[in-house]
Design a protein around this motif. Structure first.
Motif, PDB file in Angstrom:
ATOM      1  N   MET A  85       0.858  -1.169   0.000  1.00 52.87           N
ATOM      2  CA  MET A  85       0.000   0.000   0.000  1.00 52.87           C
ATOM      3  C   MET A  85       0.905   1.234   0.000  1.00 52.87           C
ATOM      4  O   MET A  85       1.866   1.294   0.743  1.00 52.87           O
ATOM      5  CB  MET A  85      -0.902  -0.012   1.244  1.00 52.87           C
ATOM      6  N   THR A  86       0.567   2.171  -0.839  1.00 59.56           N
ATOM      7  CA  THR A  86       1.363   3.392  -0.893  1.00 59.56           C
ATOM      8  C   THR A  86       1.170   4.190   0.383  1.00 59.56           C
ATOM      9  O   THR A  86       0.210   4.006   1.118  1.00 59.56           O
ATOM     10  CB  THR A  86       0.965   4.259  -2.095  1.00 59.56           C
ATOM     11  N   SER A  87       2.068   5.096   0.593  1.00 59.69           N
ATOM     12  CA  SER A  87       1.978   5.932   1.786  1.00 59.69           C
ATOM     13  C   SER A  87       0.708   6.784   1.750  1.00 59.69           C
ATOM     14  O   SER A  87       0.057   6.976   2.764  1.00 59.69           O
ATOM     15  CB  SER A  87       3.252   6.757   1.883  1.00 59.69           C
ATOM     16  N   ARG A  88       0.356   7.288   0.566  1.00 61.99           N
ATOM     17  CA  ARG A  88      -0.880   8.087   0.457  1.00 61.99           C
ATOM     18  C   ARG A  88      -2.108   7.223   0.737  1.00 61.99           C
ATOM     19  O   ARG A  88      -3.014   7.635   1.462  1.00 61.99           O
ATOM     20  CB  ARG A  88      -0.981   8.709  -0.929  1.00 61.99           C
ATOM     21  N   ALA A  89      -2.153   6.038   0.180  1.00 63.73           N
ATOM     22  CA  ALA A  89      -3.280   5.129   0.417  1.00 63.73           C
ATOM     23  C   ALA A  89      -3.368   4.762   1.898  1.00 63.73           C
ATOM     24  O   ALA A  89      -4.463   4.667   2.453  1.00 63.73           O
ATOM     25  CB  ALA A  89      -3.150   3.882  -0.443  1.00 63.73           C
ATOM     26  N   ALA A  90      -2.228   4.572   2.536  1.00 64.63           N
ATOM     27  CA  ALA A  90      -2.217   4.252   3.963  1.00 64.63           C
ATOM     28  C   ALA A  90      -2.764   5.417   4.785  1.00 64.63           C
ATOM     29  O   ALA A  90      -3.506   5.207   5.746  1.00 64.63           O
ATOM     30  CB  ALA A  90      -0.803   3.899   4.415  1.00 64.63           C
ATOM     31  N   ARG A  91      -2.421   6.632   4.398  1.00 69.19           N
ATOM     32  CA  ARG A  91      -2.926   7.809   5.117  1.00 69.19           C
ATOM     33  C   ARG A  91      -4.443   7.945   4.933  1.00 69.19           C
ATOM     34  O   ARG A  91      -5.150   8.274   5.883  1.00 69.19           O
ATOM     35  CB  ARG A  91      -2.215   9.075   4.643  1.00 69.19           C
ATOM     36  N   ILE A  92      -4.912   7.701   3.734  1.00 69.58           N
ATOM     37  CA  ILE A  92      -6.356   7.781   3.479  1.00 69.58           C
ATOM     38  C   ILE A  92      -7.086   6.723   4.289  1.00 69.58           C
ATOM     39  O   ILE A  92      -8.102   6.998   4.921  1.00 69.58           O
ATOM     40  CB  ILE A  92      -6.653   7.638   1.966  1.00 69.58           C
ATOM     41  N   ARG A  93      -6.567   5.509   4.279  1.00 64.55           N
ATOM     42  CA  ARG A  93      -7.186   4.411   5.047  1.00 64.55           C
ATOM     43  C   ARG A  93      -7.199   4.746   6.543  1.00 64.55           C
ATOM     44  O   ARG A  93      -8.195   4.526   7.222  1.00 64.55           O
ATOM     45  CB  ARG A  93      -6.421   3.115   4.793  1.00 64.55           C
ATOM     46  N   ALA A  94      -6.105   5.305   7.076  1.00 62.98           N
ATOM     47  CA  ALA A  94      -6.036   5.676   8.490  1.00 62.98           C
ATOM     48  C   ALA A  94      -7.048   6.780   8.807  1.00 62.98           C
ATOM     49  O   ALA A  94      -7.709   6.748   9.847  1.00 62.98           O
ATOM     50  CB  ALA A  94      -4.623   6.121   8.854  1.00 62.98           C
ATOM     51  N   PHE A  95      -7.179   7.750   7.894  1.00 63.34           N
ATOM     52  CA  PHE A  95      -8.154   8.827   8.084  1.00 63.34           C
ATOM     53  C   PHE A  95      -9.569   8.262   8.137  1.00 63.34           C
ATOM     54  O   PHE A  95     -10.366   8.635   9.012  1.00 63.34           O
ATOM     55  CB  PHE A  95      -8.024   9.847   6.944  1.00 63.34           C
ATOM     56  N   ILE A  96      -9.887   7.365   7.223  1.00 60.55           N
ATOM     57  CA  ILE A  96     -11.225   6.762   7.194  1.00 60.55           C
ATOM     58  C   ILE A  96     -11.481   5.980   8.475  1.00 60.55           C
ATOM     59  O   ILE A  96     -12.549   6.099   9.079  1.00 60.55           O
ATOM     60  CB  ILE A  96     -11.393   5.870   5.944  1.00 60.55           C
ATOM     61  N   LYS A  97     -10.509   5.187   8.899  1.00 65.55           N
ATOM     62  CA  LYS A  97     -10.682   4.419  10.136  1.00 65.55           C
ATOM     63  C   LYS A  97     -10.897   5.335  11.334  1.00 65.55           C
ATOM     64  O   LYS A  97     -11.702   5.058  12.207  1.00 65.55           O
ATOM     65  CB  LYS A  97      -9.465   3.522  10.392  1.00 65.55           C
ATOM     66  N   GLN A  98     -10.174   6.448  11.376  1.00 61.43           N
ATOM     67  CA  GLN A  98     -10.264   7.365  12.510  1.00 61.43           C
ATOM     68  C   GLN A  98     -11.615   8.064  12.567  1.00 61.43           C
ATOM     69  O   GLN A  98     -12.165   8.273  13.638  1.00 61.43           O
ATOM     70  CB  GLN A  98      -9.156   8.407  12.411  1.00 61.43           C
ATOM     71  N   TRP A  99     -12.173   8.422  11.420  1.00 62.57           N
ATOM     72  CA  TRP A  99     -13.366   9.248  11.382  1.00 62.57           C
ATOM     73  C   TRP A  99     -14.642   8.517  11.012  1.00 62.57           C
ATOM     74  O   TRP A  99     -15.726   9.115  11.015  1.00 62.57           O
ATOM     75  CB  TRP A  99     -13.146  10.427  10.433  1.00 62.57           C
ATOM     76  N   ALA A 100     -14.594   7.234  10.718  1.00 63.70           N
ATOM     77  CA  ALA A 100     -15.784   6.506  10.267  1.00 63.70           C
ATOM     78  C   ALA A 100     -16.877   6.460  11.336  1.00 63.70           C
ATOM     79  O   ALA A 100     -18.037   6.757  11.044  1.00 63.70           O
ATOM     80  CB  ALA A 100     -15.407   5.093   9.823  1.00 63.70           C
ATOM     81  N   VAL A 101     -16.541   6.106  12.542  1.00 67.16           N
ATOM     82  CA  VAL A 101     -17.560   6.017  13.595  1.00 67.16           C
ATOM     83  C   VAL A 101     -18.132   7.399  13.935  1.00 67.16           C
ATOM     84  O   VAL A 101     -19.360   7.555  13.970  1.00 67.16           O
ATOM     85  CB  VAL A 101     -17.029   5.295  14.855  1.00 67.16           C
ATOM     86  N   PRO A 102     -17.295   8.428  14.164  1.00 66.78           N
ATOM     87  CA  PRO A 102     -17.891   9.748  14.444  1.00 66.78           C
ATOM     88  C   PRO A 102     -18.795  10.236  13.307  1.00 66.78           C
ATOM     89  O   PRO A 102     -19.859  10.804  13.560  1.00 66.78           O
ATOM     90  CB  PRO A 102     -16.681  10.669  14.633  1.00 66.78           C
ATOM     91  N   PHE A 103     -18.376  10.021  12.063  1.00 66.03           N
ATOM     92  CA  PHE A 103     -19.195  10.471  10.943  1.00 66.03           C
ATOM     93  C   PHE A 103     -20.505   9.684  10.877  1.00 66.03           C
ATOM     94  O   PHE A 103     -21.565  10.256  10.618  1.00 66.03           O
ATOM     95  CB  PHE A 103     -18.420  10.365   9.622  1.00 66.03           C
ATOM     96  N   ALA A 104     -20.465   8.381  11.145  1.00 65.46           N
ATOM     97  CA  ALA A 104     -21.691   7.569  11.156  1.00 65.46           C
ATOM     98  C   ALA A 104     -22.632   8.027  12.268  1.00 65.46           C
ATOM     99  O   ALA A 104     -23.856   8.080  12.076  1.00 65.46           O
ATOM    100  CB  ALA A 104     -21.348   6.084  11.310  1.00 65.46           C
ATOM    101  N   VAL A 105     -22.086   8.380  13.426  1.00 59.88           N
ATOM    102  CA  VAL A 105     -22.912   8.874  14.536  1.00 59.88           C
ATOM    103  C   VAL A 105     -23.559  10.208  14.151  1.00 59.88           C
ATOM    104  O   VAL A 105     -24.762  10.413  14.362  1.00 59.88           O
ATOM    105  CB  VAL A 105     -22.081   9.021  15.832  1.00 59.88           C
ATOM    106  N   VAL A 106     -22.778  11.108  13.561  1.00 59.71           N
ATOM    107  CA  VAL A 106     -23.323  12.399  13.144  1.00 59.71           C
ATOM    108  C   VAL A 106     -24.420  12.196  12.097  1.00 59.71           C
ATOM    109  O   VAL A 106     -25.479  12.835  12.156  1.00 59.71           O
ATOM    110  CB  VAL A 106     -22.205  13.327  12.618  1.00 59.71           C
TER     111      VAL A 106
END
Length: 137
Positions: A1-22
């Motif tokens: 996985m590229t570094s950019r793809a890894a950053r995107i995946r980490a961002f999604i993992k970090q914000w998925a639950v808060p965004f789903a709650v909102v």
């Protein structure tokens, strides 16, 4: 996985639950907007489409948040999402504000839940996570 793809995946993992709650809370608020404040389009189908989209988003976001980590997440999302849709329609009958529950709205909610969940399951089938997470369908 590229570094950019890894950053995107980490961002999604970090914000998925808060965004789903909102999204869930925003959906709840939208479903209880007083009837006299809703736009008058004269199109019954617009209301059903709005319910479908709100609940497809609900299911899709919760699947992104939980789908790779919770075994059988799709089942939880479907059961809880359909229950949420039915309960909001029942509550509209009893909460003042000019809204009434509609079985066809509940059906649109359920179809949205199935579409959002199904879209995630299909996407995940063809795009498995590369970080070792498993998806138990």
């Amino acid at each position: 996985m590229t570094s950019r793809a890894a950053r995107i995946r980490a961002f999604i993992k970090q914000w998925a639950v808060p965004f789903a709650v909102v999204w869930t809370l925003a959906t709840l608020a939208a479903l209880f907007v007083p009837g006299d404040q809703l736009p008058s389009t004269g199109l019954l189908e617009f209301d059903k489409l709005a319910h479908f989209v709100l609940f497809a988003g609900f299911a899709g976001l919760w699947m992104v948040a939980l789908g790779d980590t919770l075994p059988k997440a799709w089942l939880y999302v479907i059961v809880l999402g359909v229950t949420y849709g039915v309960l909001t329609e029942l509550a509209q009958e009893f909460v003042p504000g000019g809204r009434t529950g509609d079985p066809l709205d509940a059906l649109a909610d359920a179809l949205g839940i199935l579409a959002g969940t199904g879209a995630f399951v299909l996407w995940r089938r063809f795009n498995p996570p590369s970080d070792g997470a498993t998806f138990d369908s």
